[in-house]
Design an enzyme around this catalytic site. Structure first.
Site, short mmCIF file in Angstrom:
data_model
loop_
_atom_site.label_atom_id
_atom_site.label_comp_id
_atom_site.label_asym_id
_atom_site.label_seq_id
_atom_site.Cartn_x
_atom_site.Cartn_y
_atom_site.Cartn_z
N HIS A 253 48.01 37.18 44.72
CA HIS A 253 49.23 37.47 45.48
C HIS A 253 50.23 38.13 44.55
O HIS A 253 50.44 37.67 43.42
CB HIS A 253 49.86 36.20 46.06
CG HIS A 253 49.04 35.48 47.07
ND1 HIS A 253 48.67 36.03 48.28
CD2 HIS A 253 48.50 34.23 47.05
CE1 HIS A 253 47.94 35.15 48.96
NE2 HIS A 253 47.83 34.06 48.23
N HIS B 42 38.31 31.46 45.39
CA HIS B 42 38.99 30.40 46.14
C HIS B 42 38.67 30.61 47.61
O HIS B 42 38.64 31.74 48.10
CB HIS B 42 40.49 30.50 45.86
CG HIS B 42 41.37 29.50 46.57
ND1 HIS B 42 40.93 28.27 46.99
CD2 HIS B 42 42.68 29.57 46.92
CE1 HIS B 42 41.93 27.63 47.57
NE2 HIS B 42 43.00 28.40 47.55
N ASP C 17 43.46 32.92 53.12
CA ASP C 17 44.23 34.09 52.69
C ASP C 17 43.49 34.89 51.63
O ASP C 17 43.88 36.03 51.33
CB ASP C 17 45.62 33.68 52.19
CG ASP C 17 45.57 32.62 51.10
OD1 ASP C 17 44.84 31.64 51.27
OD2 ASP C 17 46.30 32.75 50.10
#
Length: 403
Positions: free
Chosen positions: A225, A79, A83
């Site tokens: 995450h 992705h 982040d």
């Protein structure tokens, strides 16, 4: 220092204990977050993802302690959001020719973000990359939650590197799901799903079915995450399947804001009426201007019905209510009922405006709403209680009719 995931795999990410807002100011992270990067060592050495831009130098410094950067054969970018990819410019300055495997849409995003023409290798679902004794299998996952998103599966170790799917914003040094507080973990999981993945629920269900159809054994899910799912990793997949199916609990949530307390009185009277009609339903009230909007969205996600209230101000509604209604509209909730209420002194447009916005958000409107002139007196309070009873009765009748 890295965390050993398996003998040949290390987590080399960053735990961000201080993070309190994400996506600019859009998402609250009360418990911080992690940015997860993984180093896979076989006959070839593979780096899966990096970390957020502010931690790029720290990440590359720590990576150099684990491995000679020139020995990294492949980089996987599941992705392109910063982040996940934010340390790529720092890293690629040192190993500029290392191939980056990603989707075609990720190439567009990475070029758009960093304005670099790196050595991109475009992959699609079913493509494989041999790394020695094992293979990486690529699985495109568009709109979970960006067009460029993908998963990668590691054979032999039976690990799905799932990027944002199945993750949560949760800072911890105990990087595995069996080591953390499960109630905290699931609070962050459902919040993450409600606020980020709800609009893509149909795609979530489709992707879960697609992965199951591949008949690949699954020992771990390594997210981008939060925690790594190693104890019964299918538990979070099962939860996603539930959440993707127009999820609701036996809950009604009341959202409101007020200027001088009149709309608060209406909200509390409606809540009393709901409780009188249905002793089993969970009713929660939130003054939107004094509550975290992402926590509110999570409660809306859990609810079978909501009520939204605002006084009329300048022929409109309070800005906090306008804001939460825009959030709700964009998330495109399904199979939920709603109604509006509010106090007014002059013109009284707020109830219709809220009703119209709830319709735009896909809610089934139960009635024309409750308008109260000035602060509610005893008779008005009784009317609001009756309104709450009727609302609960209608929601339950509709639910029973559909079962």
């Amino acid at each position: 220092m890295g965390v050993t995931v398996k003998q040949n795999i290390k987590w080399l990410g960053k735990v961000d204990w201080e993070l309190r807002k994400f996506h600019g100011e859009e998402y609250s992270t009360h418990r911080g977050s992690t940015y997860n990067s993984y180093l896979v060592v076989d006959e070839k050495t593979v780096l899966i993802e990096t970390v957020w831009t502010p931690f790029a130098k720290e990440f590359v410094h720590n990576l150099q302690k684990e491995v000679d950067l020139t020995s990294i054969d492949y980089i996987i970018a599941n992705h392109a959001e910063c982040d996940h990819s934010g340390a790529l410019p720092e890293l690629m300055n040192l190993i500029p020719n290392t191939p980056i495997y990603c989707t075609a849409n990720a190439v567009k995003s990475l070029k758009g973000n960093y304005h670099q023409d790196w050595n991109f290798k475009i992959v699609k679902t079913g493509d494989r990359l041999n790394i020695g004794t094992k293979e990486l299998i690529f699985i495109e996952a568009p709109m979970l939650h960006w067009p460029d998103s993908m998963f990668v599966y590691l054979t032999g170790d039976n690990i799905l590197f799932s990027n944002d799917a199945f993750g949560q914003h949760y800072a911890t040094n105990q990087m595995f799901n069996d080591l953390v507080d499960s109630s905290e973990l699931y609070q962050e999981c459902i919040k993450y799903y409600a606020n980020i993945l709800t609009p893509f629920s149909a795609l979530v269900a489709k992707k879960i079915n697609e992965f199951v159809s591949l008949n690949l054994p699954l020992d771990m899910i390594c997210t981008s995450h939060g925690v790594i799912w190693r104890d019964n990793p299918l538990q979070i997949v099962t939860k996603y399947a539930e959440w993707a199916a127009d999820y609701q609990e036996n809950q009604i949530t009341i959202l409101y804001d007020t200027m001088w307390g009149g709309t608060t009185m209406i909200a509390e009277a409606i809540s009393q009426g709901i409780a009188e009609e249905d002793k089993n339903v969970v009713t929660k009230l939130y003054n939107v201007s004094r509550s975290d909007k992402n926590d509110i969205i999570t409660e809306v996600f859990k609810s079978k019905a909501i009520l939204v209230g605002s006084p009329t101000v300048n022929k409109g509604i309070l800005s906090s209510i306008a804001g939460i209604l825009e959030e709700i509209r964009g998330l495109a909730f399904k199979n939920k009922k709603a109604s509006a209420f509010g106090a007014y002194g002059w013109s009284g447009e707020s109830v219709k405006m809220i009703t119209d916005r709830l319709k735009e958000g896909g809610f089934t409107i139960v009635n024309n709403g409750m308008k109260v002139l000035w602060n509610p007196d005893k008779r008005a309070i009784e009317d609001c209680i009756a309104f709450g009873r009727e609302f609960a009765l209608h929601v339950n009748q509709q639910k029973n009719a559909s079962e």
